[in-house]
Design a protein around this motif. Structure first.
Motif, PDB file in Angstrom:
ATOM      1  N   ALA A 145     -10.007  40.424  44.249  1.00  0.00           N
ATOM      2  CA  ALA A 145      -9.535  41.205  43.105  1.00  0.00           C
ATOM      3  C   ALA A 145      -8.505  40.421  42.309  1.00  0.00           C
ATOM      4  O   ALA A 145      -8.432  40.546  41.090  1.00  0.00           O
ATOM      5  CB  ALA A 145      -8.942  42.524  43.581  1.00  0.00           C
ATOM      6  N   ASP A 146      -7.720  39.578  42.975  1.00  0.00           N
ATOM      7  CA  ASP A 146      -6.721  38.758  42.286  1.00  0.00           C
ATOM      8  C   ASP A 146      -7.378  37.801  41.300  1.00  0.00           C
ATOM      9  O   ASP A 146      -6.717  37.278  40.410  1.00  0.00           O
ATOM     10  CB  ASP A 146      -5.894  37.945  43.293  1.00  0.00           C
ATOM     11  CG  ASP A 146      -4.914  38.842  44.038  1.00  0.00           C
ATOM     12  OD1 ASP A 146      -4.669  39.958  43.547  1.00  0.00           O
ATOM     13  OD2 ASP A 146      -4.434  38.431  45.102  1.00  0.00           O
ATOM     14  N   ALA A 147      -8.674  37.564  41.473  1.00  0.00           N
ATOM     15  CA  ALA A 147      -9.380  36.638  40.596  1.00  0.00           C
ATOM     16  C   ALA A 147      -9.870  37.340  39.334  1.00  0.00           C
ATOM     17  O   ALA A 147     -10.805  36.890  38.692  1.00  0.00           O
ATOM     18  CB  ALA A 147     -10.557  36.007  41.334  1.00  0.00           C
ATOM     19  N   ASN A 148      -9.233  38.489  38.991  1.00  0.00           N
ATOM     20  CA  ASN A 148      -9.576  39.255  37.794  1.00  0.00           C
ATOM     21  C   ASN A 148     -10.994  39.806  37.834  1.00  0.00           C
ATOM     22  O   ASN A 148     -11.626  40.007  36.804  1.00  0.00           O
ATOM     23  CB  ASN A 148      -9.406  38.406  36.520  1.00  0.00           C
ATOM     24  CG  ASN A 148      -7.977  37.932  36.339  1.00  0.00           C
ATOM     25  OD1 ASN A 148      -7.040  38.707  36.546  1.00  0.00           O
ATOM     26  ND2 ASN A 148      -7.810  36.679  35.967  1.00  0.00           N
ATOM     27  N   ASP A 149     -11.484  39.997  39.029  1.00  0.00           N
ATOM     28  CA  ASP A 149     -12.804  40.591  39.221  1.00  0.00           C
ATOM     29  C   ASP A 149     -12.587  41.978  39.816  1.00  0.00           C
ATOM     30  O   ASP A 149     -12.196  42.113  40.963  1.00  0.00           O
ATOM     31  CB  ASP A 149     -13.636  39.718  40.170  1.00  0.00           C
ATOM     32  CG  ASP A 149     -15.089  40.173  40.200  1.00  0.00           C
ATOM     33  OD1 ASP A 149     -15.352  41.362  39.944  1.00  0.00           O
ATOM     34  OD2 ASP A 149     -15.959  39.326  40.472  1.00  0.00           O
ATOM     35  N   ASP A 169     -12.527  33.238  35.410  1.00  0.00           N
ATOM     36  CA  ASP A 169     -11.878  32.344  34.444  1.00  0.00           C
ATOM     37  C   ASP A 169     -11.958  30.882  34.854  1.00  0.00           C
ATOM     38  O   ASP A 169     -11.414  29.998  34.178  1.00  0.00           O
ATOM     39  CB  ASP A 169     -10.416  32.745  34.248  1.00  0.00           C
ATOM     40  CG  ASP A 169      -9.614  32.701  35.551  1.00  0.00           C
ATOM     41  OD1 ASP A 169     -10.226  32.408  36.619  1.00  0.00           O
ATOM     42  OD2 ASP A 169      -8.404  32.965  35.512  1.00  0.00           O
ATOM     43  N   GLY A 170     -12.630  30.606  35.973  1.00  0.00           N
ATOM     44  CA  GLY A 170     -12.769  29.228  36.450  1.00  0.00           C
ATOM     45  C   GLY A 170     -11.633  28.758  37.327  1.00  0.00           C
ATOM     46  O   GLY A 170     -11.665  27.629  37.828  1.00  0.00           O
ATOM     47  N   ALA A 171     -10.623  29.604  37.538  1.00  0.00           N
ATOM     48  CA  ALA A 171      -9.483  29.218  38.367  1.00  0.00           C
ATOM     49  C   ALA A 171      -9.854  29.276  39.842  1.00  0.00           C
ATOM     50  O   ALA A 171     -10.574  30.188  40.285  1.00  0.00           O
ATOM     51  CB  ALA A 171      -8.294  30.128  38.093  1.00  0.00           C
ATOM     52  N   SER A 172      -9.373  28.317  40.606  1.00  0.00           N
ATOM     53  CA  SER A 172      -9.649  28.270  42.035  1.00  0.00           C
ATOM     54  C   SER A 172      -8.895  29.379  42.755  1.00  0.00           C
ATOM     55  O   SER A 172      -7.711  29.614  42.511  1.00  0.00           O
ATOM     56  CB  SER A 172      -9.231  26.914  42.607  1.00  0.00           C
ATOM     57  OG  SER A 172      -9.395  26.892  44.010  1.00  0.00           O
ATOM     58  N   MET A 218     -17.900  35.165  39.182  1.00  0.00           N
ATOM     59  CA  MET A 218     -17.262  34.301  40.169  1.00  0.00           C
ATOM     60  C   MET A 218     -18.235  33.222  40.610  1.00  0.00           C
ATOM     61  O   MET A 218     -19.435  33.283  40.309  1.00  0.00           O
ATOM     62  CB  MET A 218     -16.800  35.103  41.389  1.00  0.00           C
ATOM     63  CG  MET A 218     -15.753  36.163  41.105  1.00  0.00           C
ATOM     64  SD  MET A 218     -15.093  36.902  42.612  1.00  0.00           S
ATOM     65  CE  MET A 218     -14.102  35.544  43.217  1.00  0.00           C
ATOM     66  N   MET A 219     -17.714  32.253  41.302  1.00  0.00           N
ATOM     67  CA  MET A 219     -18.565  31.205  41.871  1.00  0.00           C
ATOM     68  C   MET A 219     -18.121  30.947  43.309  1.00  0.00           C
ATOM     69  O   MET A 219     -16.941  30.712  43.570  1.00  0.00           O
ATOM     70  CB  MET A 219     -18.474  29.928  41.060  1.00  0.00           C
ATOM     71  CG  MET A 219     -19.226  28.748  41.675  1.00  0.00           C
ATOM     72  SD  MET A 219     -21.002  29.058  41.951  1.00  0.00           S
ATOM     73  CE  MET A 219     -21.597  29.178  40.266  1.00  0.00           C
ATOM     74  N   PHE A 220     -19.086  31.036  44.215  1.00  0.00           N
ATOM     75  CA  PHE A 220     -18.843  30.742  45.625  1.00  0.00           C
ATOM     76  C   PHE A 220     -19.568  29.448  45.952  1.00  0.00           C
ATOM     77  O   PHE A 220     -20.804  29.372  45.867  1.00  0.00           O
ATOM     78  CB  PHE A 220     -19.372  31.874  46.507  1.00  0.00           C
ATOM     79  CG  PHE A 220     -18.732  33.207  46.245  1.00  0.00           C
ATOM     80  CD1 PHE A 220     -17.534  33.553  46.857  1.00  0.00           C
ATOM     81  CD2 PHE A 220     -19.329  34.116  45.390  1.00  0.00           C
ATOM     82  CE1 PHE A 220     -16.947  34.788  46.618  1.00  0.00           C
ATOM     83  CE2 PHE A 220     -18.761  35.354  45.140  1.00  0.00           C
ATOM     84  CZ  PHE A 220     -17.559  35.694  45.756  1.00  0.00           C
ATOM     85  N   ARG A 221     -18.826  28.432  46.353  1.00  0.00           N
ATOM     86  CA  ARG A 221     -19.408  27.134  46.670  1.00  0.00           C
ATOM     87  C   ARG A 221     -19.438  26.978  48.190  1.00  0.00           C
ATOM     88  O   ARG A 221     -18.397  26.995  48.859  1.00  0.00           O
ATOM     89  CB  ARG A 221     -18.602  26.002  46.021  1.00  0.00           C
ATOM     90  CG  ARG A 221     -18.503  26.125  44.505  1.00  0.00           C
ATOM     91  CD  ARG A 221     -17.834  24.924  43.886  1.00  0.00           C
ATOM     92  NE  ARG A 221     -18.657  23.723  44.027  1.00  0.00           N
ATOM     93  CZ  ARG A 221     -18.249  22.505  43.708  1.00  0.00           C
ATOM     94  NH1 ARG A 221     -17.006  22.307  43.252  1.00  0.00           N
ATOM     95  NH2 ARG A 221     -19.049  21.470  43.860  1.00  0.00           N
ATOM     96  N   LEU A 222     -20.658  26.829  48.714  1.00  0.00           N
ATOM     97  CA  LEU A 222     -20.871  26.806  50.156  1.00  0.00           C
ATOM     98  C   LEU A 222     -21.546  25.533  50.647  1.00  0.00           C
ATOM     99  O   LEU A 222     -21.721  25.343  51.847  1.00  0.00           O
ATOM    100  CB  LEU A 222     -21.726  28.022  50.560  1.00  0.00           C
ATOM    101  CG  LEU A 222     -21.060  29.370  50.268  1.00  0.00           C
ATOM    102  CD1 LEU A 222     -22.103  30.441  50.006  1.00  0.00           C
ATOM    103  CD2 LEU A 222     -20.153  29.773  51.415  1.00  0.00           C
ATOM    104  N   LEU A 223     -21.933  24.657  49.716  1.00  0.00           N
ATOM    105  CA  LEU A 223     -22.563  23.387  50.093  1.00  0.00           C
ATOM    106  C   LEU A 223     -21.478  22.353  50.401  1.00  0.00           C
ATOM    107  O   LEU A 223     -21.374  21.307  49.785  1.00  0.00           O
ATOM    108  CB  LEU A 223     -23.489  22.909  48.983  1.00  0.00           C
ATOM    109  CG  LEU A 223     -24.683  23.816  48.697  1.00  0.00           C
ATOM    110  CD1 LEU A 223     -25.446  23.341  47.474  1.00  0.00           C
ATOM    111  CD2 LEU A 223     -25.613  23.879  49.912  1.00  0.00           C
TER     112      LEU A 223
END
Length: 261
Positions: free
Chosen positions: A75-79, A15-18, A1-6
């Motif tokens: 979890a919905d993010a396939n993680d 999968d790159g989906a928001s 996953m990616m968490f963007r905080l800046l």
């Protein structure tokens, strides 16, 4: 996953989906946990962050609901991992360093500094620009100022350092004209940073604009004396004397830069 905080909180699945998290208190809760990933955050601090002033009677029950909702959304993010763990009196979130843009910024900036130190300003420019492009606004924007202030100060100082390194890298490539507009803007944004004035003067001299460099020094001098009651430091004064004498101007902030006239 990616968490963007800046900037405003953004979350992306494997999968790159928001991943859409629109409820304000859920966004604030996740941002607070990500402020210190892997560390326990007390329920009392979460309560004080989510409800400034008066809070509903069922605030702690609502907090548990927000945590459950966030778990489901992650979890919905396939993680499949249980990202948020709970214990009596607190919660914590698990996230690897490479999943947080805050740590990615620091890592890419480090690569840029290493490249500059190793005498590869071209590669330094690539990394340093990439680091700055990760910024989209105020870090941890979802949190109250008093909660995010210390971390924001730390990150903002790092951002200033990256800006200066990028300027040095461009000058090292023989591109002083590229950084002059940026330097003019930065010296207006924070005129107390003498290193920025120094870089502006050097860039102007290196571009054949010595008269503008002398004028810029006078602007810096007037601000420091009138607003702060101090004269410019020794480095800046010495550079000014070199310009007045028509001497070659040396650039001490990078060993590979040539003397300029």
């Amino acid at each position: 996953m990616m968490f963007r905080l800046l900037g405003p909180l953004e979350v992306y699945g494997p999968d790159g989906a928001s991943l859409q998290i629109t409820q304000h208190k859920q966004r604030a809760l996740l941002s607070l946990l990500l402020l210190t990933p892997g560390n326990w955050v007390s329920a009392d601090l979460i309560h004080a962050t989510l409800w400034v002033g008066n809070s509903p009677r069922n605030a702690f029950g609502s907090m548990k609901t927000y945590v459950s909702q966030l778990r489901r959304k992650l979890a919905d993010a396939n993680d499949p991992e249980n990202r948020i763990e709970s214990r009596v009196g607190g919660y914590r979130v698990f996230a690897d360093r490479q999943e947080l843009d805050v740590f990615l910024f620091e890592e890419v900036a480090r690569r840029g500094r290493d490249a500059l130190r190793d005498g590869d300003p071209g590669r330094a420019v690539e990394h340093l620009k990439a680091a700055l492009e990760l910024w989209r606004g105020e870090p941890f924007e979802e949190l109250p100022e008093d909660v995010r202030k210390a971390e924001n100060v730390r990150l903002e100082e790092q951002r200033w350092a990256v800006r200066e390194d990028l300027i040095d890298a461009h000058v090292a490539l023989g591109q002083p004209h590229v950084v002059i507009p940026t330097l003019r803007a930065l010296t207006m944004e924070d005129p107390t940073r003498e290193h920025l004035w120094y870089r502006l003067l050097v860039a102007l001299c290196h571009s054949g604009r010595r008269a503008e460099a002398l004028a810029a020094y006078q602007t810096a001098y007037r601000f420091l004396v009138d607003e702060l009651g101090i004269e410019p430091g020794a480095e800046l004064r010495q550079l000014h004397q070199q310009m007045l004498a028509g001497e070659a101007v040396t650039v001490p902030f990078h060993r590979d830069l040539r003397k300029i006239r």
